[in-house]
Design a protein around this motif. Structure first.
Motif, PDB file in Angstrom:
ATOM      1  N   ASN A 215      72.588 -85.254 -29.836  1.00 17.03           N
ATOM      2  CA  ASN A 215      72.720 -86.088 -28.613  1.00 17.03           C
ATOM      3  C   ASN A 215      73.951 -86.956 -28.936  1.00 17.03           C
ATOM      4  O   ASN A 215      74.795 -87.541 -27.779  1.00 17.03           O
ATOM      5  N   SER A 216      74.616 -87.251 -30.159  1.00 12.25           N
ATOM      6  CA  SER A 216      75.642 -88.068 -30.157  1.00 12.25           C
ATOM      7  C   SER A 216      76.373 -87.849 -31.628  1.00 12.25           C
ATOM      8  O   SER A 216      75.904 -86.944 -32.352  1.00 12.25           O
ATOM      9  N   ALA A 217      77.652 -88.221 -31.675  1.00 11.59           N
ATOM     10  CA  ALA A 217      78.324 -88.002 -33.019  1.00 11.59           C
ATOM     11  C   ALA A 217      77.727 -88.465 -34.330  1.00 11.59           C
ATOM     12  O   ALA A 217      77.681 -87.687 -35.411  1.00 11.59           O
ATOM     13  N   ILE A 218      77.061 -89.586 -34.181  1.00 12.13           N
ATOM     14  CA  ILE A 218      76.533 -90.241 -35.240  1.00 12.13           C
ATOM     15  C   ILE A 218      75.303 -89.154 -35.547  1.00 12.13           C
ATOM     16  O   ILE A 218      74.736 -89.123 -36.701  1.00 12.13           O
ATOM     17  N   ASP A 219      74.569 -88.794 -34.451  1.00 10.48           N
ATOM     18  CA  ASP A 219      73.264 -88.252 -34.833  1.00 10.48           C
ATOM     19  C   ASP A 219      73.678 -86.968 -35.430  1.00 10.48           C
ATOM     20  O   ASP A 219      72.841 -86.194 -36.227  1.00 10.48           O
ATOM     21  N   THR A 220      75.102 -86.275 -35.317  1.00  9.83           N
ATOM     22  CA  THR A 220      75.312 -85.263 -35.970  1.00  9.83           C
ATOM     23  C   THR A 220      75.474 -85.349 -37.428  1.00  9.83           C
ATOM     24  O   THR A 220      74.854 -84.502 -38.224  1.00  9.83           O
ATOM     25  N   LEU A 221      75.789 -86.459 -37.971  1.00 10.67           N
ATOM     26  CA  LEU A 221      76.003 -86.859 -39.365  1.00 10.67           C
ATOM     27  C   LEU A 221      74.449 -86.810 -39.905  1.00 10.67           C
ATOM     28  O   LEU A 221      74.147 -86.341 -40.846  1.00 10.67           O
ATOM     29  N   THR A 222      73.340 -87.614 -39.247  1.00 12.73           N
ATOM     30  CA  THR A 222      71.904 -87.251 -39.551  1.00 12.73           C
ATOM     31  C   THR A 222      71.378 -85.951 -39.542  1.00 12.73           C
ATOM     32  O   THR A 222      70.675 -85.696 -40.552  1.00 12.73           O
ATOM     33  N   ARG A 223      71.850 -85.316 -38.488  1.00 15.14           N
ATOM     34  CA  ARG A 223      71.253 -83.899 -38.638  1.00 15.14           C
ATOM     35  C   ARG A 223      71.589 -82.962 -39.826  1.00 15.14           C
ATOM     36  O   ARG A 223      70.958 -82.219 -40.391  1.00 15.14           O
ATOM     37  N   LEU A 224      72.914 -83.246 -40.286  1.00 16.77           N
ATOM     38  CA  LEU A 224      73.447 -82.420 -41.082  1.00 16.77           C
ATOM     39  C   LEU A 224      72.712 -82.734 -42.639  1.00 16.77           C
ATOM     40  O   LEU A 224      72.352 -81.973 -43.436  1.00 16.77           O
ATOM     41  N   THR A 225      72.282 -84.100 -42.629  1.00 19.46           N
ATOM     42  CA  THR A 225      71.946 -84.660 -43.743  1.00 19.46           C
ATOM     43  C   THR A 225      70.272 -84.027 -43.838  1.00 19.46           C
ATOM     44  O   THR A 225      69.856 -83.472 -44.841  1.00 19.46           O
ATOM     45  N   ASN A 226      69.638 -83.934 -42.914  1.00 18.20           N
ATOM     46  CA  ASN A 226      68.354 -83.769 -42.630  1.00 18.20           C
ATOM     47  C   ASN A 226      68.264 -82.090 -42.840  1.00 18.20           C
ATOM     48  O   ASN A 226      67.006 -81.638 -43.312  1.00 18.20           O
ATOM     49  N   MET A 227      69.274 -81.262 -42.559  1.00 16.51           N
ATOM     50  CA  MET A 227      69.020 -79.875 -42.769  1.00 16.51           C
ATOM     51  C   MET A 227      69.363 -79.552 -44.280  1.00 16.51           C
ATOM     52  O   MET A 227      68.764 -78.411 -44.680  1.00 16.51           O
ATOM     53  N   GLY A 228      69.446 -80.592 -45.124  1.00 14.75           N
ATOM     54  CA  GLY A 228      69.441 -80.169 -46.665  1.00 14.75           C
ATOM     55  C   GLY A 228      70.838 -80.314 -47.293  1.00 14.75           C
ATOM     56  O   GLY A 228      70.829 -80.057 -48.518  1.00 14.75           O
ATOM     57  N   LEU A 229      71.761 -80.687 -46.684  1.00 14.95           N
ATOM     58  CA  LEU A 229      73.340 -80.468 -47.093  1.00 14.95           C
ATOM     59  C   LEU A 229      73.537 -81.815 -47.908  1.00 14.95           C
ATOM     60  O   LEU A 229      72.954 -83.008 -47.543  1.00 14.95           O
ATOM     61  N   ALA A 230      74.025 -81.787 -48.831  1.00 13.04           N
ATOM     62  CA  ALA A 230      74.428 -82.846 -49.909  1.00 13.04           C
ATOM     63  C   ALA A 230      75.448 -83.800 -49.123  1.00 13.04           C
ATOM     64  O   ALA A 230      76.493 -83.319 -48.477  1.00 13.04           O
ATOM     65  N   THR A 231      75.254 -84.997 -49.007  1.00 10.25           N
ATOM     66  CA  THR A 231      75.927 -86.194 -48.445  1.00 10.25           C
ATOM     67  C   THR A 231      77.488 -86.014 -48.794  1.00 10.25           C
ATOM     68  O   THR A 231      78.609 -86.215 -48.087  1.00 10.25           O
ATOM     69  N   TYR A 232      77.567 -85.668 -50.080  1.00  4.91           N
ATOM     70  CA  TYR A 232      79.311 -86.029 -50.713  1.00  4.91           C
ATOM     71  C   TYR A 232      79.914 -84.566 -49.901  1.00  4.91           C
ATOM     72  O   TYR A 232      81.037 -84.618 -50.072  1.00  4.91           O
TER      73      TYR A 232
END
Length: 572
Positions: free
Chosen positions: A417-434
């Motif tokens: 829904n938003s640009a910030i939600d995209t960062l959260t979604r990538l994290t929740n998918m299991g990708l490492a934050t770094y």
């Protein structure tokens, strides 16, 4: 076919075209039986505008504007279709016993000679942009220039109703009235700028709807007894199995508008309770403007997108719901990058915009070819730029991030829904934050808003809206505004939709509303420290990010969209 050798040589001499480009374009024009100029413009070797202004300077001719001409004013006696098609010219008018021919190629002396010989009249050429000329020839050569037909009361339906007792033929080849009616539906959809056509059977009625500027509108209600015939005819046109009524099917139809122009329709059939529903998606590349200046980005957003596109590596993500214009935004970027020196590959499902110069791959999950498999194949093909139609799973996301970290520019989409939600979604998918902060360079969240018709939009103040007490919709509209938004809009003249013959309920066309997030060091550090979405949003807005809501309200203040439309696509 148009002989453009004189103009082509002039373009070569001016170093506007490369010899290899011209040779390839001439071959494609010959194979497709198209004018060379049309191929040059279609393949982005030159724009219609640049070509017209080059010709104006090179041949010393003034440009005319065909949009101010109307079809009935054309000299009908001289509208010889065989000469018009052969030379790609249009007789516009007669003045002082001279017949004027509109052309996008002033080297067309043979056209003058042929018209002069046939009609025993002196001729002169007038210069016009190719896009204007092609549009007028389309209107002239096809019934598409006729007024819209009232499909509900069309005589074709009356004929169909009279023939209801006729047995259904195996392939509906002899059902003339039905074929004529469906053809009229398709042409009406093209003329009204519809993106989708829905043929829908229900228990007691049948209806046809067009999706125009994102919303569905009822167009016609043919007799319910015709449902099976509509489905059979459309499936024959799409080369589907008409005997299969239990499973969904997909196919394509090519609709020819004239000798030079055709559009593709993607066809989907699906069994529902009352029969088969057929949905057609109109893929009209000619109407898709891949111009970054027309997307709707403000200057700061545009600069951020262009900067990210010209980075040597990184991941650009475009997010939003289905139908929010993500594909056009991506391909606008790819169009900028599409040069001879770049190897660009894209994996799509389906391929909706065909772009010469890009290696486009159609995903086929049934055959085991998904986005992740396509990405692996691309990385063995010496790529510079990769476009992945959609990141749907961890495997694809992981491959995209790795490609972006190893010297490739990667573009893709996500449903958030938003640009910030995209960062959260990538994290929740299991990708490492770094990995996320090191790979992602830009995130664009977007919506499509219906533009107010410039011919009939009416000014209204927020105070006037307040005073409409007997309209629940208006009071709901006001109640949805935050206190700060009420203050912000108080001093502005707003506009509302009214409706006229040139639009649909006061709206004409759509424009993008954008939220553009640049991944900077502060945002990256916050993510690495485990900051939540609220903290990330606050940091992004402090860095200059314009939220979707504020971007929509800015377009309201500019008179581009209505306050109603801003509330429809964003939340307060």
């Amino acid at each position: 076919m148009l002989n453009s050798s004189g103009l082509a040589q002039s373009l070569l001499a001016a170093a506007i075209l490369e010899p290899a480009e011209l040779e390839l374009a001439m071959t494609q024009a010959q194979q497709a039986a198209q004018p060379l100029i049309s191929v040059l413009i279609e393949h982005k070797l030159i724009t219609s505008y640049d070509l017209a202004h080059f010709c104006s300077q090179h041949y010393g001719l003034a440009l005319i504007d065909l949009t101010n001409e109307s079809y009935p004013e054309l000299p009908k006696h001289y509208l010889s279709l065989d000469l018009i098609e052969r030379h790609h010219v249009l007789p516009t008018h007669i003045k002082n016993n001279i017949l004027y021919l509109a052309t996008s190629d002033p080297s067309q002396i043979q056209a003058q000679e042929d018209f002069s010989f046939r009609f025993n009249i002196v001729t002169e050429l007038q210069l016009v942009e190719e896009e204007q000329l092609a549009l007028r020839l389309t209107q002239l050569q096809n019934p598409n220039n006729a007024p819209l037909v009232d499909l509900t009361h069309d005589t074709a339906i009356e004929q169909l109703s009279e023939d209801l007792s006729t047995p259904l033929s195996p392939h509906e080849q002899d059902d003339g009235p039905l074929v004529q009616y469906i053809h009229q539906v398709l042409l009406n959809a093209v003329r009204k700028g519809a993106s989708d056509i829905h043929f829908e059977p229900y228990e007691h009625f049948y209806r046809i709807r067009f999706r125009i500027d994102g919303l569905l509108y009822d167009i016609a209600s043919p007799p319910k007894l015709l449902a099976q015939r509509f489905a059979a005819r459309l499936k024959v046109m799409a080369k589907l199995d008409i005997a299969e009524r239990r499973l969904p099917q997909d196919g394509r139809i090519k609709l020819s508008l004239n000798r030079y122009q055709a559009i593709d329709l993607r066809v989907s059939s699906m069994p529902i309770q009352a029969g088969e529903k057929i949905v057609l998606r109109l893929l009209n590349n000619a109407l898709t403007k891949l111009d970054i200046h027309q997307l709707g980005l403000n200057e700061q957003q545009k600069e951020a997108y262009l900067t990210a596109l010209h980075l040597p590596q990184g991941l650009i993500l475009v997010t939003g719901p289905t139908g929010s214009g993500k594909t056009v935004s991506l391909y606008t970027g790819l169009n900028i990058l599409n040069t001879v020196s770049c190897n660009i590959s894209s994996a799509e499902d389906p391929i909706e915009i065909v772009m010469p110069g890009i290696n486009q791959l159609q995903i086929n999950p049934k055959a085991g070819l998904g986005f992740a498999q396509a990405l692996r194949a691309f990385l063995r093909q010496d790529p510079d730029i990769i476009m992945v139609g959609e990141i749907r799973d961890l495997d694809t996301a992981d491959m995209a991030l790795k490609a972006a970290q190893t010297g490739h520019l990667v573009l893709s989409t996500l449903h958030t829904n938003s640009a910030i939600d995209t960062l959260t979604r990538l994290t929740n998918m299991g990708l490492a934050t770094y990995n996320i902060v090191s790979a992602v360079s830009l995130i664009i969240a977007q919506r499509l808003a219906r533009q107010l018709c410039p011919h009939c939009k009416a000014p209204i103040t927020l105070e006037a809206l307040h005073n409409i007490k007997d309209c629940p919709d208006t009071q709901l509209l006001i109640s949805q505004l935050a206190a700060s938004e009420l203050v912000s809009l108080q001093q502005d003249t707003l506009y509302q939709a009214t409706g006229c013959a040139q639009c649909t309920e006061g709206y004409k066309g759509r424009i993008g509303v954008y939220e553009v997030l640049v991944m900077d060091n502060k945002l990256a550090q916050l993510m690495l420290n485990g900051a939540d979405s609220l903290a990330l949003s606050k940091a992004a807005e402090q860095a200059g990010m314009l939220s979707l809501r504020n971007a929509a309200l800015n377009k309201v203040k500019a008179g581009v969209i209505s306050l109603t439309e801003a509330n429809r696509i964003t939340q307060s």
